[in-house]
Write an enzyme that holds these catalytic residues in place. Structure first.
Site, PDB file in Angstrom:
ATOM      1  N   ARG A 144      48.592  37.267  -4.122  1.00 22.15           N
ATOM      2  CA  ARG A 144      47.297  37.606  -3.537  1.00 22.15           C
ATOM      3  C   ARG A 144      46.401  38.378  -4.503  1.00 22.15           C
ATOM      4  O   ARG A 144      45.806  39.406  -4.161  1.00 22.15           O
ATOM      5  CB  ARG A 144      47.470  38.391  -2.246  1.00 22.15           C
ATOM      6  CG  ARG A 144      46.222  38.239  -1.380  1.00 22.15           C
ATOM      7  CD  ARG A 144      46.385  38.788  -0.002  1.00 22.15           C
ATOM      8  NE  ARG A 144      45.165  38.501   0.735  1.00 22.15           N
ATOM      9  CZ  ARG A 144      45.124  38.122   1.985  1.00 22.15           C
ATOM     10  NH1 ARG A 144      46.217  37.996   2.677  1.00 22.15           N
ATOM     11  NH2 ARG A 144      43.980  37.883   2.586  1.00 22.15           N
ATOM     12  N   CYS A 145      46.364  37.901  -5.729  1.00 23.08           N
ATOM     13  CA  CYS A 145      45.419  38.491  -6.669  1.00 23.08           C
ATOM     14  C   CYS A 145      45.156  37.459  -7.735  1.00 23.08           C
ATOM     15  O   CYS A 145      45.874  36.495  -7.869  1.00 23.08           O
ATOM     16  CB  CYS A 145      45.978  39.757  -7.315  1.00 23.08           C
ATOM     17  SG  CYS A 145      47.267  39.470  -8.509  1.00 23.08           S
ATOM     18  N   GLU A 158      41.369  38.336  -2.134  1.00 21.17           N
ATOM     19  CA  GLU A 158      42.352  39.108  -2.867  1.00 21.17           C
ATOM     20  C   GLU A 158      41.936  40.551  -3.094  1.00 21.17           C
ATOM     21  O   GLU A 158      42.776  41.416  -3.317  1.00 21.17           O
ATOM     22  CB  GLU A 158      42.643  38.394  -4.176  1.00 21.17           C
ATOM     23  CG  GLU A 158      43.110  36.997  -3.835  1.00 21.17           C
ATOM     24  CD  GLU A 158      43.398  36.136  -5.035  1.00 21.17           C
ATOM     25  OE1 GLU A 158      44.217  35.242  -4.914  1.00 21.17           O
ATOM     26  OE2 GLU A 158      42.807  36.374  -6.080  1.00 21.17           O
ATOM     27  N   GLN A 183      50.121  24.916  -3.534  1.00 28.47           N
ATOM     28  CA  GLN A 183      48.751  25.416  -3.589  1.00 28.47           C
ATOM     29  C   GLN A 183      47.902  24.603  -4.565  1.00 28.47           C
ATOM     30  O   GLN A 183      46.717  24.874  -4.710  1.00 28.47           O
ATOM     31  CB  GLN A 183      48.748  26.895  -4.006  1.00 28.47           C
ATOM     32  CG  GLN A 183      49.409  27.803  -2.985  1.00 28.47           C
ATOM     33  CD  GLN A 183      49.476  29.259  -3.425  1.00 28.47           C
ATOM     34  OE1 GLN A 183      50.539  29.839  -3.457  1.00 28.47           O
ATOM     35  NE2 GLN A 183      48.340  29.869  -3.748  1.00 28.47           N
TER      36      GLN A 183
END
Lengths: 803, 214
Positions: free
Chosen positions: A384-385, A757, A237
């Site tokens: 996902r945050c 998110e 990422q």
């Protein structure tokens, strides 16, 4: 040159710019199976790597015998920590200031830890050879519970840190202690509690879960012994950060290291870190002078690459008797596993956990997070945050429910009473965050009306009055604020590199364009949405704008995609790079139209002479001129680069409401309704936003209702296959209803805040809120996740509500 | 993954013969489906292996068995086994076996077994849920093999009850009794049969369901 006369509106529509629900450009290749993932990459002479892993959670390596493995035809090498030692690569730095073993050095610290690697002609031979490597262990006592790990006589997990009392984040007061991190004002918070009319406290455990992207982690490393350069295709990422780290570790100049993130099949934080498998494949390629591929399987992915959460939290609220919150205290024991490998900005060992005051105007607050080593896999990533925001939002939203319950107040009413009001923005929280913008009350009212909240409460009361009701009905409500878009480089860095992001745009002579970015899409649809921003800024149809990311040899340096930072940071870089081009284009247009720059108006795709619609030059006209005959004093060409260092984070928010019906006989929870209102500021592509929200809600549903990583007493992970680890499909996933308000960020060039998110962060406490609400009339204040049928059934029996 | 077992198996073998078999570790190991002692390292230490096959998956544990304690007066044997499988699993077992005479019938005895089995790695992760049932199955098969083997042993001399029992069983099965003194190896299952385990699991599960209803 003049095109047929189209209205400005028609031309704007044709651009498919910001606000258009443009179909995803990526999908044409994905739905035809033409994606190019790491495992699709094949290179001439490529070898395959597999990893020998520890079957036990804690032990000393007595002996490793490679002979039988090396004797297998087709095996090229078997490497252990002893082989990496001369290169000083048997340990590597983590993003959190700790070190992690690349291959286990004398000791294994968790089950499935990497102990040796095998390089062979193909994947099958490598797998066979892994079984032929004989390793003898002497077992050591296992510590899995972070509270037990902090006891005086607890087994020492990290012998390599013996005598080290100073960690990357201050004093260590125990051999299994990593750091203690404080935020807020302790004495002010304590004073608020001393004076409080009402206080509540609640312990809660946010279980260890795993992001579990569909594509596991892997790489193809290719070192060219003649040229001395290294190319690595990798599931990352943050490819630029990988390049910097690889260069630092290997000594190869950064200019000779090329890192490429091709198509990535989901990341969710799992693909931020640098894993031993990557390092080993690179070393193997350098040693053997041939390309080496490593792709982990599902069990390896769930067992050894970065997990998320594992926070043991104690929350306390102080309030007045009528429900105005006056103080917040939080204590967290964070299980980080055997190495501290969180991927937080360097100065924040608990990430942005101090967003824990939420959407509420709380005058005094204090939070303390203690990181602890245990015999589990390392990680603690932002699943996902934004960093640790999910944990923080969970805590505050649960605590507000607990307080409401104690005071006999309605969940919606107590929230409205404590909201940061619209006119208070920009608002500085007790933890020092400056919230950019928000309008919580308008959003809450919209949701309550859309679902007929009063009607739902009446229905619930009727059901509770009926002893024969087959179900318990629960209503969950969450009004969350997120902090995303890390971040201002004065506060945020990764290994010393500021968390800016970048964009380079080139307009070609015929008016099409290419943009290269420091971020990398993993399903977010950057190729679609970034082009829309440029389309609106420069009046070029998004269809002719190419977006490229992920190749460090072409893309400008960027910190990558995680923590909902692409739109808040890279999105701003695009806008500002485009505006540089726009400014030059205006000069060229003025020259072409023989007027002063100030006499030009911009309209959709063209510069017009004020007061004369017939005199104009489109951006395509200008582009041609820029390469053909630029005005005196201007360089030819039409391109720009911008590195955007955000002045602040952005603070998206949302109001989520969920209705559940729990079967009193089986404990099954049916999600009857889930209504998600998100405010992410300016909306770039509503269709993609909806898709992001659906995905985030589904992952939130997975965490709240089923995901967990249970360990037995010996440290065996009993949930590392998709038979056990819950990934919802169409069968389980409920129907989602989405809605929005728009409160732009005042400091962002586009007003956009980031969205991917929010649905994950916001939905998880909403499910818990709904399930606990179903039990609240029985005096239950909290139930830990996951809310699977078995656990809920046990709760039903415990509280006398089972049929 | 730890499984604790505490089982009593009544056997139609007298205590002396059962004890004689139990102290012959090689022979006892042979009664365990899939197990084998391959080498004696010392008076009390042995090297061996167990092969378990469940469907297409084969786990082959290699390791050691040590006799921690053998008390003839109490007919008590304490063993510790340790082993690892190449596929990434390891296991250890502490076993206490005691043979007690059956007070009601001197020709019978009871085999008492207490075991703590710890399994690590893939075997624990995949097989965790079935460990108890599979262990039960294995033990049942072991006990049956043990019984059959013990019955082929000559009766302890000077033990009238045992002699009478031997005579009795000889009367029931003349052919066997007339056979030469060397004990004839009984037909024992040498490998754990996955299908048999599965079938036994299904049976016991349905049995459990019916039992509950009744």
């Amino acid at each position: 040159m003049n095109a047929p006369v189209l209205s400005a509106e028609a031309r704007e529509l044709a651009l498919a710019g910001m606000g258009a629900s443009r179909l995803r450009k990526e999908d044409a290749r994905f739905i035809q199976g033409k994606g190019n993932y790491v495992d699709d990459i094949k290179m001439p002479g490529m070898l395959h790597m597999d990893i020998v892993r520890s079957p036990i959670a804690h032990g000393r390596i007595v002996k490793i015998n490679k002979e039988a493995a090396l004797a297998i035809p087709g095996v090229h090498a078997v490497l252990t920590a002893d082989d990496l030692k001369p290169l000083k690569l048997h340990w590597m730095p983590t993003l959190a200031g700790d070190v992690a073993a690349v291959l286990a050095d004398e000791k294994v610290h968790f089950q499935m830890q990497e102990v040796a690697i095998v390089i062979a002609d193909d994947r099958y031979i490598a797998a066979d050879a892994v079984e032929a490597v004989e390793i003898e262990y002497e077992e050591l006592p296992v510590v899995l519970d972070p509270y037990a790990a902090l006891q005086p006589g607890a087994p020492v997990i990290r012998e390599d840190l013996a005598g080290k009392t100073e960690g990357a984040h201050g004093k260590r007061d125990h051999h299994n202690h990593i750091f203690t991190w404080d935020a807020g004002d302790k004495s002010a918070a304590d004073a608020a509690f001393d004076k409080a009319e009402v206080t509540v406290s609640q312990h809660m455990y946010y279980p260890r879960v795993h992001p579990c992207p569909l594509e596991t982690c892997g790489c193809v490393a290719s070192f060219d012994p003649i040229k001395g350069d290294l190319t690595t295709f990798i599931t990352s990422q943050a490819p630029h950060v990988v390049r910097t780290v690889v260069s630092m570790l290997s000594g190869i100049p950064e200019s000779k290291v090329r890192i490429v993130s091709p198509d990535i099949g989901g990341g969710f934080g799992n693909k931020v870190g640098i894993y031993p498998g990557y390092v080993c494949a690179i070393v193997a390629s350098i040693v053997l002078g041939r390309p080496v591929k490593w792709v982990e399987d599902r069990i390896e992915n769930i067992s050894s690459t970065a997990f998320a959460r594992d926070y043991h939290m104690d929350g306390e609220l102080a309030a007045t008797a009528d429900g105005k919150i006056t103080g917040l205290r939080v204590n967290v024991v964070a299980d980080h596993g055997a190495f501290d490998a969180c991927a937080d900005p360097t100065k924040f060992p608990a990430g942005m956990f101090h967003i824990v005051s939420g959407s509420y105007d709380i005058p005094a607050a204090h939070a303390s997070v203690k990181g602890v080593y245990t015999n589990k896999a390392p990680g603690g990533v932002a699943y996902r945050c934004s960093f640790r925001v999910t944990e923080a939002v969970y805590l505050i939203e649960r605590m507000v429910d607990v307080l409401a319950q104690k005071l006999g107040m309605d969940k919606a009413e107590i929230r409205a009473k404590n909201f940061v009001k619209k006119e208070q923005f920009p608002y500085t929280s007790a933890f020092g965050f400056e919230y950019d913008s928000g309008d919580y009350q308008t959003a809450l009212d919209k949701v309550l009306e859309a679902v007929d909240y009063k009607g739902l409460r009446a229905e619930q009361a009727a059901k509770r009055a009926d002893p024969n009701s087959p179900t318990l009905m629960g209503i969950g409500l969450v009004t969350f604020t997120e902090v995303v878009g890390a971040g201002p480089s004065k506060m945020c860095d990764i290994l010393g590199v500021g968390m800016f992001d970048s964009c380079e745009i080139r307009i070609h002579p015929t008016g099409s364009a290419i943009a290269r970015m420091g971020t990398i899409t993993q399903g977010q649809g950057h190729q679609t949405t970034y082009a829309q921003i440029i389309a609106t800024e420069l009046g070029i149809p998004s269809e002719v704008i190419q977006v490229e990311e992920g190749d460090t040899s072409t893309a400008p340096y960027g910190l990558g995609t995680y923590g909902s930072r692409s739109t808040p940071v890279a999105g701003a870089a695009i806008a500002l790079a485009a505006r540089k081009i726009h400014a030059k284009a205006r000069k060229i247009a003025a020259h072409m139209l023989e007027v002063n720059e100030n006499d030009l108006d911009w309209e959709v795709d063209r510069f017009k002479v004020k007061g004369d619609d017939s005199k104009f030059k489109t951006m395509a006209d200008v582009a041609w001129q820029a390469y053909h005959q630029p005005p005196d004093g201007l360089e030819p060409g039409l391109e720009a680069v911008h590195y955007y260092d955000p002045p602040n984070f952005t603070f998206p928010f949302g109001i989520y409401l969920c209705v559940v019906d729990i079967d009193r006989a089986t404990g099954e929870t049916k999600i009857r309704r889930f209504y998600a209102l998100d405010d992410c500021g300016t909306r770039i592509n509503p269709m993609i936003i909806d898709g992001q929200i659906h995905g985030g809600l589904t992952e939130g549903f997975a965490v709240a209702m089923g995901q967990q990583m249970p360990f037995d007493a010996q440290g065996n992970l009993l949930g590392n296959t998709l038979m056990d680890y819950f990934l919802p499909t169409f069968v389980e996933t409920p129907h989602w209803e989405t809605d929005h308000t728009v409160t732009p960020s005042p400091h962002h060039p586009l007003g956009a805040k980031g969205v991917a998110e929010s649905p994950h962060v916001g939905s998880i406490p909403t499910f818990t809120s709904a399930v606990v609400d179903a039990f609240s009339h029985l005096g239950v204040t909290h139930l830990d996740m996951p809310h699977n049928a078995f656990r809920t059934w046990k709760a039903l029996r415990e509280h006398g509500a089972a049929l | 993954m730890e499984v604790k077992l505490d089982k009593q198996y009544p056997l139609d073998v007298d205590a002396a013969r059962a004890w004689a078999l139990l102290t012959d570790l090689k022979a006892t190991a042979n009664c365990m489906p899939g197990a084998e002692i391959t080498e004696q390292l010392s008076e009390t230490s042995f090297k061996g292996g167990v092969k378990v096959k469940v469907g297409p998956a084969v786990a082959q544990f290699g390791g050691t068995v040590d006799v921690i304690e053998a008390v003839a007066a109490e007919r008590k044997m304490v063993l510790r086994g340790k082993g690892a499988d190449k596929g990434g699993s390891s296991a250890s077992m502490d076993l206490t076996a005691i043979i007690t005479a059956d007070p009601a019938n001197p020709a019978h005895c009871i085999l008492n077994g207490q075991a703590a089995v710890i399994v690590n790695g893939k075997f624990a992760q995949f097989g965790g849920r079935m460990m108890v049932q599979v262990s039960d199955m294995l033990l049942a098969q072991f006990v049956e093999n043990f019984r059959q083997t013990a019955l082929t042993l000559p009766a302890a001399e000077g033990s009238p009850t045992a002699a009478a029992q031997v005579a009795g069983s000889a009367a029931a099965s003349v052919g066997d009794a007339a056979a030469p003194a060397a004990p004839k190896a009984p037909v024992v299952a040498r490998e754990i049969n996955g299908l048999a385990i599965f079938w036994a699991l299904v049976k016991s599960w349905f049995g459990g369901l019916l039992g509950k209803k009744a």
